[in-house]
Design an enzyme around this catalytic site. Structure first.
Site, PDB file in Angstrom:
ATOM      1  N   GLN A 128       0.545  -1.083   0.058  1.00 48.40           N
ATOM      2  CA  GLN A 128      -0.035  -0.286  -0.181  1.00 48.40           C
ATOM      3  C   GLN A 128       0.805   1.231   0.251  1.00 48.40           C
ATOM      4  O   GLN A 128       0.328   2.094  -0.518  1.00 48.40           O
ATOM      5  CB  GLN A 128      -1.617   0.015   0.835  1.00 48.40           C
TER       6      GLN A 128
ATOM      7  N   GLU B 247       2.971 -25.589   8.271  1.00 51.76           N
ATOM      8  CA  GLU B 247       4.021 -25.974  10.205  1.00 51.76           C
ATOM      9  C   GLU B 247       2.551 -25.546  11.111  1.00 51.76           C
ATOM     10  O   GLU B 247       2.919 -25.211  12.426  1.00 51.76           O
ATOM     11  CB  GLU B 247       4.575 -25.252  10.717  1.00 51.76           C
TER      12      GLU B 247
END
Lengths: 382, 262
Positions: A337, A364
């Protein structure tokens, strides 16, 4: 601006400086090109190995560095700041050594661990399957005891370094007894009947190979079983608790890289006659990003220090993984942004950081599973 | 057997912003990250290569404030055997001559030095003069700007390369002073084992008085040169845009020729 760290010793400072130097000189300059070409950085892992970085948190007796997690994770973070795929690879390799280091007999450790920690070999961790992701105990890859071998059939999925690794720390089913029927085997990559499928085509971390591993009557000597039959799930979950800290550190490194890029850009880019960092709308975003990075770092370091003292750390590790990866997603998105249109192009690295930040929320242990772990720990406490 | 002294210097990291101090225009060593100068890493590498191919010990020698121990440790973690660190507040602002005198005095204290290797110039307030001045003070032959070095028995051969003069082949008897350029080699990274070994290696710390150097010969007040004025580098100006209306190539060539780049 490099992260400011409090390290426990001069050796730790020198070690982190070494990691930072290798990251800056040898990794960062290649990252964009290798990611673009989906090229696996095998030589760069060799350099990490030669420098002693592939066995840091394991005992010196078997060639490890004997460094505390507090230090190992900060080394890992520096590597991930330069190149997420290499950071995650280092974390996965380290996790794949956990089973043998903690559950192997001395004879097994003497035989295999020095090579695994010594830097020439690269490891992989094979738990997930196409139908057993978050529900790991549902895994169905079968290992049948036959003489002094196990004969293995089945498919492991989402294997980081699949097809590139030299050994696979693999969880297999040795009895139908749910979570109690799982066993850990240290499988050599050269094993006949073991092959890698075509690598997955991923959104990000494209230089890190991810593939299914197919076991087709693969024969693994019984002497390569780590721990007892039925102990596999426990070994797998313990490995993951430590591995999660590695992923948290990598995510902080990635977020730090995005923050550095955004700050540098905001100081250079002028609009309405001023650098855009002078606009409150931008500077507050940057301040929030810095707060996200530093609070995530503090969170994983707290969990690491508990682990280093031998205290329980499962809840703290799950919190660290959750916070660090969610923060990395937010920080990398905001970096895009701040760079505006430039941030959306491949001429700048932040769009890649944003793509790379997504998967740490998934692997994970998804961040939903992390919440489950945290809640379970809360329920257990009186 | 070749015992080698490598001169090393801690300098501000070229990646960080570097500036002069407002009060006396000496280098502000506190404001930037400090590192072992890269050219010194190459000098250490060359010394290690020579001793690894034969025998001998590598001693690193640094003149600099206390914080220079970080740069010394880096050289030791690469594989150098021991270090001498001359640290004295009186040295602040010393010019090349005073610095070379201090280095010469420190080297004279060492036993059987066969070869001294330095970088050709440091990346901070460097004049590139120390190696030559040092050779004069020690009465040793100087082989500067080396892009390759070979030691055979008591003889050293060097390919000397400078931008103006091209390549010259030099040969001298040891002991000698060599300065190396960035073409000499690619320095190794330390390893974690090297880092752990470095903390056990001997580092001797000396003051100017320990070396028997008169304090009136060193420091800013006794320097032969003085910086009277300094200003920050002006901000980079916008580049020159060339519109291609058929003659773009010619215009670019003219620009490069005007800059003496082609």
């Amino acid at each position: 601006m490099p992260a400011e760290r409090l390290l426990p010793s001069t050796e730790a400072e020198d070690l982190v400086s070494l990691a930072r130097e290798i990251a800056r000189e040898e990794l960062a300059p290649l990252a964009a090109e290798y990611e673009e070409q989906s090229r696996f950085p095998r030589e760069q892992f060799r350099l990490l190995g030669k420098s002693g970085l592939l066995g840091l948190p394991y005992p010196e007796r078997w060639g490890g560095g004997d460094v505390p997690y507090e230090v190992y994770l900060q080394v890992l973070e520096e590597i991930a700041t330069a190149w997420m795929s290499v950071g995650v690879g280092l974390s996965v390799h380290t996790m794949s050594c956990y089973a043998l280091a903690h559950y192997g007999t001395d004879e097994q450790r003497d035989k295999w661990l020095p090579a695994m920690l010594g830097g020439d070999l690269l490891g992989a961790y094979a738990l997930s399957e196409p139908h057993a992701g978050s529900d790991a105990a549902a895994l169905s890859t079968r290992a049948v005891h036959s003489g002094d071998e196990y004969v293995i059939n089945g498919t492991k999925a989402w294997i980081t370094h699949g097809g590139e690794a030299d050994f696979y720390t693999t969880m297999v089913r040795t009895s139908p007894d749910g979570g109690k029927g799982i066993t850990c085997l240290l499988v050599d990559a050269e094993t006949e009947g073991l092959s890698a499928a075509e690598p997955e085509k991923k959104m990000g971390m494209t230089a890190s190979t991810t593939a299914q591993m197919i076991f087709d009557d693969a024969r693994v000597p019984v002497e390569r079983r780590i721990g007892d039959e039925g102990q596999g799930l426990r070994i797998a979950l313990e490995s993951l608790a430590s591995g999660r800290l590695g992923i948290a550190a990598c995510a902080v490194g990635l977020a730090q890289a995005a923050l550095d890029e955004a700050v540098a850009y905001a100081k250079e880019r002028t609009q309405f006659g001023r650098p855009i960092i002078d606009f409150q709308g931008v500077e507050f975003m940057l301040a929030d990003m810095a707060a996200a990075v530093e609070s995530a770092r503090a969170t994983y370091l707290d969990a690491a220090r508990r682990r280093d003292r031998g205290m329980p750390f499962a809840r703290q590790a799950a919190i660290a993984k959750l916070i660090a990866t969610d923060n990395a997603m937010k920080v990398t998105t905001d970096a895009v942004q701040i760079l505006g249109g430039a941030g959306y192009t491949r001429d700048f690295p932040v769009e890649r950081y944003m793509r790379e930040a997504k998967v740490p929320q998934i692997f994970e242990g998804t961040n939903q599973i992390q919440r489950l772990v945290i809640a379970r720990e809360l329920r257990k406490s009186s | 057997m070749t015992n080698i002294v490598v001169l090393v210097k801690q300098v501000p990291d070229t990646y960080s912003e570097r500036k002069l101090s407002d009060s006396d225009f000496t280098l502000d060593r506190e404001s930037a990250d400090a590192v072992l100068d890269e050219i010194n890493e190459r000098a250490v590498e060359e010394a290690l290569k020579i001793t690894e191919a034969g025998e001998g010990e590598v001693t690193v020698l640094a003149v600099g404030p206390d914080r220079a121990t970080d740069a010394i440790r880096k050289a030791l973690s690469m594989g150098a055997h021991k270090a001498v660190h001359v640290s004295d507040p009186a040295l602040h602002g010393s010019d090349v001559i005073a610095t070379a005198k201090v280095i010469a005095a420190a080297i004279r204290r060492l036993d059987s030095v066969d070869l001294i290797i330095a970088g050709n110039a440091s990346s901070d307030g460097g004049s590139g003069g120390v190696p030559a001045i040092l050779a004069e003070l020690l009465g040793m032959p100087q082989l500067t700007h080396a892009r390759s070095v070979t030691v055979e028995g008591g003889t050293i051969k060097v390919d000397r390369e400078t931008a103006d003069e091209g390549v010259t082949h030099l040969e001298a008897q040891l002991p000698a002073v060599v300065s190396v350029t960035e073409k000499i080699n690619e320095p190794r990274y330390p390893s974690f084992k090297g880092i752990m070994a470095a903390k056990k290696k001997p580092v001797e710390t000396l003051t100017v008085a320990d070396l028997g150097v008169d304090a009136s010969e060193v420091g800013l007040d006794n320097a032969w040169s003085k910086v009277l004025e300094a200003a920050p580098k002006p901000p980079r100006e916008a580049g020159q845009k060339i519109e291609d209306s058929g003659d773009g190539g010619v215009k670019i060539a003219e620009f490069l020729a005007a800059q003496k780049l082609i």
